[in-house]
Each structure stands twice: as structure tokens, then as C-alpha cells.
Design a protein around this motif. Structure first.
Motif, PDB file in Angstrom:
ATOM      1  N   PHE A   1      55.107 -49.076  27.820  1.00 50.12           N
ATOM      2  CA  PHE A   1      56.380 -48.887  27.114  1.00 50.12           C
ATOM      3  C   PHE A   1      57.461 -49.781  27.696  1.00 50.12           C
ATOM      4  CE2 PHE A   1      56.386 -45.973  30.677  1.00 50.12           C
ATOM      5  CZ  PHE A   1      57.684 -45.999  31.159  1.00 50.12           C
ATOM      6  N   ASP A   2      58.541 -49.890  26.953  1.00 52.65           N
ATOM      7  CA  ASP A   2      59.693 -50.674  27.396  1.00 52.65           C
ATOM      8  C   ASP A   2      60.952 -49.960  26.912  1.00 52.65           C
ATOM      9  OD1 ASP A   2      61.236 -52.689  28.509  1.00 52.65           O
ATOM     10  OD2 ASP A   2      59.994 -54.297  27.684  1.00 52.65           O
ATOM     11  N   VAL A   3      62.102 -50.502  27.273  1.00 51.87           N
ATOM     12  CA  VAL A   3      63.378 -49.883  26.912  1.00 51.87           C
ATOM     13  C   VAL A   3      64.287 -50.925  26.273  1.00 51.87           C
ATOM     14  CG1 VAL A   3      64.465 -50.348  29.156  1.00 51.87           C
ATOM     15  CG2 VAL A   3      65.261 -48.405  27.779  1.00 51.87           C
ATOM     16  N   ALA A   4      65.137 -50.460  25.348  1.00 51.70           N
ATOM     17  CA  ALA A   4      66.062 -51.356  24.661  1.00 51.70           C
ATOM     18  C   ALA A   4      67.404 -50.661  24.499  1.00 51.70           C
ATOM     19  CB  ALA A   4      65.509 -51.746  23.290  1.00 51.70           C
ATOM     20  N   LEU A   5      68.449 -51.461  24.331  1.00 52.44           N
ATOM     21  CA  LEU A   5      69.754 -50.892  24.014  1.00 52.44           C
ATOM     22  C   LEU A   5      69.680 -50.230  22.635  1.00 52.44           C
ATOM     23  CD1 LEU A   5      72.078 -53.832  25.168  1.00 52.44           C
ATOM     24  CD2 LEU A   5      71.609 -51.708  26.390  1.00 52.44           C
TER      25      LEU A   5
ATOM     26  N   ASN B   1      72.018 -42.885  27.328  1.00 52.62           N
ATOM     27  CA  ASN B   1      70.776 -42.766  26.574  1.00 52.62           C
ATOM     28  C   ASN B   1      70.414 -44.083  25.896  1.00 52.62           C
ATOM     29  OD1 ASN B   1      70.200 -39.903  26.986  1.00 52.62           O
ATOM     30  ND2 ASN B   1      72.104 -39.574  25.870  1.00 52.62           N
ATOM     31  N   LEU B   2      69.129 -44.370  25.923  1.00 54.54           N
ATOM     32  CA  LEU B   2      68.624 -45.644  25.426  1.00 54.54           C
ATOM     33  C   LEU B   2      67.403 -45.409  24.541  1.00 54.54           C
ATOM     34  CD1 LEU B   2      68.939 -47.166  28.949  1.00 54.54           C
ATOM     35  CD2 LEU B   2      70.153 -48.136  27.001  1.00 54.54           C
ATOM     36  N   LEU B   3      66.889 -46.487  23.957  1.00 53.07           N
ATOM     37  CA  LEU B   3      65.707 -46.390  23.107  1.00 53.07           C
ATOM     38  C   LEU B   3      64.480 -46.862  23.881  1.00 53.07           C
ATOM     39  CD1 LEU B   3      64.493 -45.921  20.241  1.00 53.07           C
ATOM     40  CD2 LEU B   3      64.825 -48.374  19.856  1.00 53.07           C
TER      41      LEU B   3
END
Length: 481
Positions: free
Chosen positions: A303-307, A149-151
Motif C-alpha cells: 500500500f501507499d499513501v496520498a494527499l 487524515n489521508l488516503l
């Protein structure tokens, strides 16, 4: 009323599969939602290209899937191919005698050997006790080991809240304090139109696993397992960790700030994803599967994703990957039409099916050659694939026979998700975690005793890894005991 409805649904499904003579019908059941349109399209393609075999596809919700499978096996007419779900784990299905090994439905040993060779050996696709039993294969891997799972963050709302770098690019939070602060700033900028973060508290198990246990707490050094003891030094369930309790407090603080999208108590994961995709929430936690959902809801969602952010002042801890390939399709026993069923299994595990799945946004393939950046429909999936390859490490592996103790574990209520929800809502205090710890260990002790009475050779030592350091981002090499 519900008990009367299930048999009618099952009869309808069975009736559909018996229409038309001269063509073997292979029923495929699974619980897919995010990539269901892709599977429907590909199964139609399979049916056009195979005049002798027809796939009849049924997608069921997770809870319904378990009930329908139990009913189907009880009536003696299960689907030919299906996915394990819930308490019907691969190991449980094998122990019940409900599935057959894939070795026995392949046309010949040479074909089966060539099929197994598709899967990269270095990723250990077939492991005795996980998806192999007595040397025979019962399932196969689909997706690659993933970071978890990520942010995910909404770049449009970050820009409107002024959370950008010197080039005007949105900057995701890296620490818990930034996470809270950014949620507050987005909420203030939204003025009731949107909020800092979405939380699907209607499903407390999933909600707090995705947003707390497997993300915020885990990235900061807390290890969680709902099946096996999470204290690898003692082999016991342990909820005394300051990291866990501070992560819960963080969510309480964010709630008290008014930064969570209203309605979270009745919001499920699908509703939360819709809100995020429609620019009503600045951040949301989830896995790779949410990407296809965002794009289906709003193709223009930016949107984007981050750790996951980590607790202030601590070093990031990366997760470890499991070995083996459980969780994919299995074949029901008895298999009356092995040739037809094998064609379906061969298709489901083919490069063609898996490459199309990646391009659709269904996930990240177990075949690494498919996971090219250009094959993913969105940059976030390429990032997740890169992080999974770069950061995942091997962790402690519980002996296959010892893993079977999970089948003897009685449900504990309230569980970890509902306990955290109670604390989050202020209905109970943090002492509820101490009570949960006692109940989980008591249930595990009973499970161990039952398993040993059934002849399983399990000891507490199977769940103890005294030399493992979760903060070391490297493969675990156990010392000799």
C-alpha cells in the motif's frame, strides 16, 4: 449489569497493583490499540531496569477509559499516570483538581528545567491555557503536528484494475471525479472479491470525519470543528457550505455505484482496516496510526499513501497545526510516590522510548531529530512526516480562556456524524444540516452564557477571525483588532 461489572474490574486492577511489597507500583492507563504491543514491551524493559519501581499497564477502549477513570476517582484510587480521554480533557481534569503539575513531582527545579529543554521550543511544546496553567506544566507533547487524515491505497488492487502510469506504477486519485471513477474501476475488477473503498459507518463520527470532514471537504476549502464555531467570519456554526454538501453527495454517488465494501453499516475502523490489509478494499482514509495496523494484519500488504483528492477545479488547501502539547500523560492527584512517578514520566518522554515508538510505527515524534526516513518501518510514515513538515501552517488560535467554553457545551444529538449518516443512507434530506446548524448554535449560546456566569471572560469576538483566508497556504498572522 454493566454498572455491576465496572467496580469488579476496578477492584481487580487495584488488587494487581498491590501485589508484592517493597516495590512502588505505578499504574499507567491509556487507550492505545495500534501500538499497544510496543508499550507492553517497553514497560517490561523499564521494570527490569528499575528494581524499585514497577509499571502496571492497562490499555482500555476510549469509552471504557472515561467510565473507568470516573469510577477510579470516585472511589479515591485513580491510576497514578493516565491519558486524558473524551470529555475528561486536560483542561477539565485540571479544573476538577484531579491532576498535579509535573513541576511538583520532578526531583528538583534543575532537573525539571533540563527535562523541558528536551522539547524543541520552536514547536511551542508548553502553552499557557492548553497544557500549562498558572505557569505550571501538566502534560507534555508526544507526537509531532501531523497533516491529518489521508488516503491510503492498495497498490495490488490498483494494478489489477489497470490504474497505473506508463511505468506500471499505481496512481492515486487527485480529484473527486477520479476518486469516484477509480473506486468504480476497482470494484468492477474485483467481481465481488474486493471493492473500491472501505467505509466504517458503524462509527459515523469517526467515519465521516476521516473520509469527508477532515479530508475531502477540508482539502477543498471547508473548515470543520465539532467543538468551536466553524465559520471564522461570523463565529457561528455553519453547515451551508456547498463544498460540504457536494462532498456528502460524492459519497452518496459512490454508494449508489456499488463501490463501497458491503457491510459498511456495521463496520468499525478495525474491521475496515483488516479488509483493506487483506486486499478486500482498494482505498481507505485514516491517519498515521493505521500503518502499524495494516502491517500487523498483513506484513505483505502492498500500500501507499496520498494527499486527499480535491473537488474538481479547486486549489488544494492544506490544514493548519495546533500549538501546545495537550493529550499526553498526566499525573493523578494526590501523587503519593513522586520519585517513582517521575521516573515513569521521564521514561515515557525519553528519546529511547520515542525513537522505538517511531521505529515500531507508532507515530511521528515531537523530537524532529528522531524522524529520519530510515527510522520509519514503512515509507508511508516517512511521507506523512515530510508532508507535515512541508505543508502545515499556523492557523487562527482561540484564546486559552475562551477554549474552556467547550467544557460547558452540551452534547447535540444527532451530531454532525449521525446527521451525515442519515443523509448518506437516505433517511433524511440535506435540510437536516440546517436543523443541526440551529441546534449547534443554540447549544453554543447556552455554553457561552454558563461560562460567563462562572466568571469566564468570553465574547463572540474570541471566535471571529475576519481576516483569515483558508485558501492561503501560509501561516496566519492576525491583524490588530
Amino acid at each position: 449489569m454493566i454498572n455491576k461489572i465496572w467496580p469488579r474490574i476496578l477492584i481487580l486492577i487495584v488488587a494487581v497493583t498491590t501485589l508484592g511489597a517493597g516495590r512502588v507500583k505505578v499504574r499507567v492507563w491509556d487507550h492505545h490499540i495500534h501500538d499497544k504491543p510496543y508499550r507492553i514491551k517497553m514497560f517490561k524493559k523499564f521494570n527490569r531496569e528499575h528494581p524499585d519501581v514497577k509499571i502496571e499497564y492497562t490499555s482500555l477502549g476510549s469509552g471504557m477509559m472515561v467510565q473507568m477513570l470516573n469510577l477510579a476517582f470516585k472511589t479515591g484510587d485513580p491510576p497514578e499516570v493516565f491519558k486524558p480521554q473524551g470529555e475528561l480533557t486536560l483542561i477539565k481534569l485540571m479544573d476538577l483538581g484531579w491532576i498535579v503539575p509535573l513541576d511538583d513531582i520532578a526531583p528538583d527545579p534543575a532537573t525539571f528545567k533540563a527535562w523541558k529543554a528536551r522539547f524543541p521550543a520552536e514547536l511551542k511544546p508548553f502553552v499557557e491555557g492548553l497544557n500549562m496553567f498558572n505557569g505550571k506544566v501538566y502534560s507534555f507533547p508526544v507526537g509531532a503536528p501531523l497533516y491529518g487524515n489521508l488516503l491510503f491505497y492498495n497498490k495490488k488492487l490498483f494494478r489489477e484494475a489497470g490504474i497505473v502510469d506508463e511505468n506500471g506504477e499505481p496512481t492515486p486519485p487527485t480529484t473527486w471525479s477520479e476518486f469516484r471513477e477509480y473506486a468504480k474501476r476497482i470494484t468492477q475488477a474485483g467481481k465481488g472479491r474486493y471493492y473500491g473503498v472501505a467505509l466504517m459507518a458503524k462509527q459515523p463520527g469517526a467515519a465521516f470525519d476521516m473520509s469527508l470532514l477532515s479530508t475531502l471537504a477540508k482539502a477543498s476549502g471547508y473548515y470543520h470543528s465539532s467543538t468551536f464555531p466553524n465559520n471564522l467570519k461570523t463565529g457561528r456554526f455553519d453547515y451551508s457550505s456547498p463544498i460540504l454538501r457536494k462532498a456528502i453527495q460524492l459519497w452518496i454517488d459512490i454508494k449508489n455505484d456499488g463501490s463501497i465494501l458491503p457491510g459498511y453499516a456495521s463496520m468499525d475502523d478495525e474491521t475496515a482496516r483488516i479488509a483493506f490489509a487483506m486486499n478486500r478494499a482498494g482505498m481507505i482514509f485514516g491517519g498515521f496510526w493505521v500503518v502499524a495496523g495494516f502491517l500487523a494484519i498483513n506484513p505483505n500488504c502492498d500500500f501507499d499513501v496520498a494527499l486527499p483528492p480535491v473537488m474538481d477545479g479547486v486549489k488544494r488547501v492544506h490544514p493548519w497545526r495546533d500549538i501546545g502539547g495537550g493529550g499526553s500523560y498526566v499525573v493523578a492527584k494526590p501523587c503519593k510516590h513522586p520519585d517513582a512517578v517521575w521516573k515513569v514520566i521521564d521514561f515515557l518522554s525519553s528519546y529511547e522510548f520515542r525513537e522505538g515508538w517511531v521505529k515500531y510505527g507508532g507515530g511521528i515524534s515531537f523530537y524532529p531529530q528522531i524522524n529520519k526516513p530510515e527510522n520509519f518501518p514503512h515509507p508511508t510514515l516517512a511521507k506523512i512526516a515530510q508532508w507535515s513538515q512541508k505543508y502545515l501552517r499556523l492557523g487562527p488560535i482561540i484564546r486559552p480562556e475562551a477554549r474552556r467554553v467547550a467544557d460547558y457545551m452540551e452534547p447535540v444529538h444527532p451530531d454532525i456524524g449521525n446527521t451525515i449518516l442519515g443523509i448518506f443512507l437516505g433517511k433524511v434530506g440535506f435540510e437536516a444540516l440546517d436543523d443541526l446548524e440551529r441546534r449547534m448554535n443554540a447549544a453554543f449560546d447556552r455554553a457561552m452564557e454558563k461560562a460567563r456566569k462562572d466568571g469566564l471572560h468570553i465574547t463572540r469576538e474570541d471566535f471571529i477571525f475576519p481576516d483569515f483566508d483558508i485558501t492561503k497556504n501560509e501561516d496566519y498572522v492576525p491583524q490588530k483588532r
